[in-house]
Design an enzyme around this catalytic site. Structure first.
Site, PDB file in Angstrom:
ATOM      1  N   GLY A  16       0.876  -1.176   0.000  1.00 21.55           N
ATOM      2  CA  GLY A  16       0.000   0.000   0.000  1.00 21.55           C
ATOM      3  C   GLY A  16       0.909   1.220   0.000  1.00 21.55           C
ATOM      4  O   GLY A  16       1.877   1.263   0.775  1.00 21.55           O
ATOM      5  N   LYS A  17       0.605   2.183  -0.853  1.00 17.00           N
ATOM      6  CA  LYS A  17       1.531   3.318  -0.972  1.00 17.00           C
ATOM      7  C   LYS A  17       1.735   4.038   0.364  1.00 17.00           C
ATOM      8  O   LYS A  17       2.833   4.454   0.695  1.00 17.00           O
ATOM      9  CB  LYS A  17       1.036   4.294  -2.040  1.00 17.00           C
ATOM     10  CG  LYS A  17       1.090   3.665  -3.431  1.00 17.00           C
ATOM     11  CD  LYS A  17       0.800   4.655  -4.514  1.00 17.00           C
ATOM     12  CE  LYS A  17       0.437   3.959  -5.825  1.00 17.00           C
ATOM     13  NZ  LYS A  17       1.423   2.969  -6.286  1.00 17.00           N
ATOM     14  N   GLY A  18       0.646   4.181   1.130  1.00 16.32           N
ATOM     15  CA  GLY A  18       0.758   4.876   2.415  1.00 16.32           C
ATOM     16  C   GLY A  18       1.665   4.121   3.365  1.00 16.32           C
ATOM     17  O   GLY A  18       2.647   4.673   3.895  1.00 16.32           O
ATOM     18  N   ALA A  19       1.358   2.832   3.575  1.00 15.57           N
ATOM     19  CA  ALA A  19       2.155   2.028   4.513  1.00 15.57           C
ATOM     20  C   ALA A  19       3.605   1.943   4.035  1.00 15.57           C
ATOM     21  O   ALA A  19       4.538   2.027   4.842  1.00 15.57           O
ATOM     22  CB  ALA A  19       1.547   0.639   4.641  1.00 15.57           C
TER      23      ALA A  19
ATOM     24  N   THR B 147       9.759  11.598 -10.742  1.00 18.34           N
ATOM     25  CA  THR B 147      10.600  10.405 -10.705  1.00 18.34           C
ATOM     26  C   THR B 147      10.691   9.827 -12.112  1.00 18.34           C
ATOM     27  O   THR B 147       9.714   9.820 -12.857  1.00 18.34           O
ATOM     28  CB  THR B 147      10.026   9.366  -9.727  1.00 18.34           C
ATOM     29  OG1 THR B 147       8.649   9.132 -10.055  1.00 18.34           O
ATOM     30  CG2 THR B 147      10.107   9.856  -8.297  1.00 18.34           C
TER      31      THR B 147
ATOM     32  N   GLY C 128      12.312   6.600 -12.828  1.00 21.03           N
ATOM     33  CA  GLY C 128      12.786   5.204 -12.800  1.00 21.03           C
ATOM     34  C   GLY C 128      14.310   5.164 -12.827  1.00 21.03           C
ATOM     35  O   GLY C 128      14.970   5.878 -12.074  1.00 21.03           O
TER      36      GLY C 128
ATOM     37  N   ASP D 193      12.821  -6.008  -8.360  1.00 26.95           N
ATOM     38  CA  ASP D 193      11.400  -5.650  -8.345  1.00 26.95           C
ATOM     39  C   ASP D 193      11.297  -4.141  -8.053  1.00 26.95           C
ATOM     40  O   ASP D 193      11.756  -3.690  -7.006  1.00 26.95           O
ATOM     41  CB  ASP D 193      10.699  -6.473  -7.243  1.00 26.95           C
ATOM     42  CG  ASP D 193       9.221  -6.129  -7.103  1.00 26.95           C
ATOM     43  OD1 ASP D 193       8.675  -5.433  -7.976  1.00 26.95           O
ATOM     44  OD2 ASP D 193       8.612  -6.577  -6.101  1.00 26.95           O
TER      45      ASP D 193
ATOM     46  N   THR E  68       8.598  -2.464  -7.502  1.00 24.95           N
ATOM     47  CA  THR E  68       7.437  -2.088  -6.681  1.00 24.95           C
ATOM     48  C   THR E  68       7.923  -1.399  -5.402  1.00 24.95           C
ATOM     49  O   THR E  68       8.764  -1.951  -4.697  1.00 24.95           O
ATOM     50  CB  THR E  68       6.605  -3.337  -6.298  1.00 24.95           C
ATOM     51  OG1 THR E  68       6.443  -4.135  -7.449  1.00 24.95           O
ATOM     52  CG2 THR E  68       5.261  -2.959  -5.699  1.00 24.95           C
TER      53      THR E  68
ATOM     54  N   ASP F  95       7.695   4.806  -3.603  1.00 24.51           N
ATOM     55  CA  ASP F  95       7.351   5.044  -2.189  1.00 24.51           C
ATOM     56  C   ASP F  95       8.612   5.320  -1.378  1.00 24.51           C
ATOM     57  O   ASP F  95       8.619   6.197  -0.501  1.00 24.51           O
ATOM     58  CB  ASP F  95       6.607   3.829  -1.620  1.00 24.51           C
ATOM     59  CG  ASP F  95       5.308   3.580  -2.361  1.00 24.51           C
ATOM     60  OD1 ASP F  95       4.688   4.568  -2.807  1.00 24.51           O
ATOM     61  OD2 ASP F  95       4.912   2.415  -2.517  1.00 24.51           O
TER      62      ASP F  95
HETATM   63  O1  RIB Z   1       3.597   1.714  -4.824  1.00 22.12           O
HETATM   64  C1  RIB Z   1       3.508   0.338  -4.668  1.00 22.12           C
HETATM   65  C2  RIB Z   1       2.225  -0.026  -3.978  1.00 22.12           C
HETATM   66  O2  RIB Z   1       1.144   0.318  -4.831  1.00 22.12           O
HETATM   67  C3  RIB Z   1       2.053  -1.490  -3.691  1.00 22.12           C
HETATM   68  O3  RIB Z   1       2.577  -1.873  -2.448  1.00 22.12           O
HETATM   69  C4  RIB Z   1       0.560  -1.697  -3.821  1.00 22.12           C
HETATM   70  O4  RIB Z   1      -0.080  -2.033  -2.635  1.00 22.12           O
HETATM   71  C5  RIB Z   1       0.014  -0.399  -4.420  1.00 22.12           C
HETATM   72  O5  RIB Z   1      -0.605   0.357  -3.475  1.00 22.12           O
END
Ligand code: RIB
Length: 304
Positions: free
Chosen positions: A41-44, A217, A219, A244, A246, A250
């Site tokens: 999740g972006k927030g967490a 950003t 990349g 990865d 992902t 964040d």
């Molecule tokens: O930015 C990556 C996040 O985007 C992932 O962790 C996913 O949960 C989405 O919210």
């Protein structure tokens, strides 16, 4: 030095990650290689990035009354993040993200679930916490009315806001003017600017079109930003073995928030954030690769 205080208002998801060597075509079934699940999740994610880099973090968000919600709370508590203002909502599932990782790149579909229960009143009741923050960090996986209310409240209280406009929507001008720094990638910036044409533009041309304070950003290309006197600068990306991507954005946002809260210049903060986000892509899962402060500092010495 006192720890900077950052309040993250945003989403909490469980990421269901499928790794595959090829992307299926429409109507096609293929075998992937590995399945894993992670907290995300972006927030967490941004909260974890800030905490690992040395901030005192308050998380404001919502989870469902289920095992995913508990898993997310535990992950944040392990990082010493204050979770007192994470609401557990009955009869709704915790947010979930379905992520496909292929060729070191990702595609994400988010089912918001409980994230959509975070409402303006939840933020209004935290006036004192927000007033005591150095920065409020926001993304857009929660209801837009809550993002809007948070920006306005932080503004009223004289607290700087960093908005990571993801997933992107076109934002009203009066709101953009209240944001200290916005951090889109190139796709998100095109949406913010209302560009729906397919015209190819360089990063510099894109950023030139944006009238407010921005860090974009890029990349592996690093980040592009406007200095106070309107000049466009690029902070080149760092060379790493990407597994990865992902959570790279964040990590970038968290790192930027931490360094700006500490009083660094935008240039120093962007340089630090590019290094932190490069390190974050070396492991699978958004939060798994997020570096500690010492790791970023060591990396910056090796790749100055
Ligand atoms: O930015 C990556 C996040 O985007 C992932 O962790 C996913 O949960 C989405 O919210």
């Amino acid at each position: 030095m006192n720890k900077p205080k950052i309040t993250v208002i945003g989403s909490m998801n469980i990421d269901m990650v499928t790794e595959t060597d090829i992307m299926p075509n429409q109507g096609e079934t293929i075998f992937g290689s590995v399945f894993s699940s992670f907290t995300g999740g972006k927030g967490a994610n941004q909260a974890v990035a800030c905490a690992r880099l040395g901030a005192h973090v308050t998380m404001v968000g919502c989870v469902g009354e289920d095992s995913f919600g508990k898993q997310l709370m535990e992950a944040l508590e392990k990082e010493s993040i204050d979770t007192k203002n994470v609401k557990t909502v009955p009869h709704i599932t915790t947010g979930v993200a379905s992520i496909t990782v292929c060729d070191n790149d990702n595609r994400i579909i988010v089912i918001p679930g409980a994230n959509h229960c975070l409402l303006p009143d939840d933020v209004f009741s935290l006036k004192e916490i927000i007033a005591g923050s150095d920065i409020v960090l926001l993304q857009q996986e929660i209801p837009f009315i809550t993002v809007e209310a948070s920006i306005k409240l932080a503004n009223e209280l004289g607290v700087s806001v960093i908005l990571n406009p993801a997933p992107a929507v076109k934002l009203p001008k009066e709101l953009l003017e209240m944001i200290h720094i916005i951090t889109p990638n190139e796709y998100e910036l095109a949406i913010l600017l209302g560009l729906d044409d397919k015209q190819e533009r360089t990063y510099e041309q894109l950023i030139e079109l944006y009238p407010h304070r921005i860090v974009m950003t890029g990349g592996s290309k690093g980040a592009f930003y406007k200095t106070n006197d309107g000049q466009i600068r690029q902070q080149p990306g760092r060379k790493v073995e990407a597994v990865d991507t992902t959570g790279a954005g964040d990590t970038f946002n968290g790192a930027l928030a931490v360094r700006l809260s500490e009083g660094s210049t935008l240039e120093e903060a962007v340089r630090f954030a590019v290094s932190a986000s490069a390190l974050s892509v070396t492991k699978l899962g958004a939060q798994s690769g997020m570096p500690l402060r010492t790791e970023v500092e060591r990396f910056m010495e090796i790749q100055p």
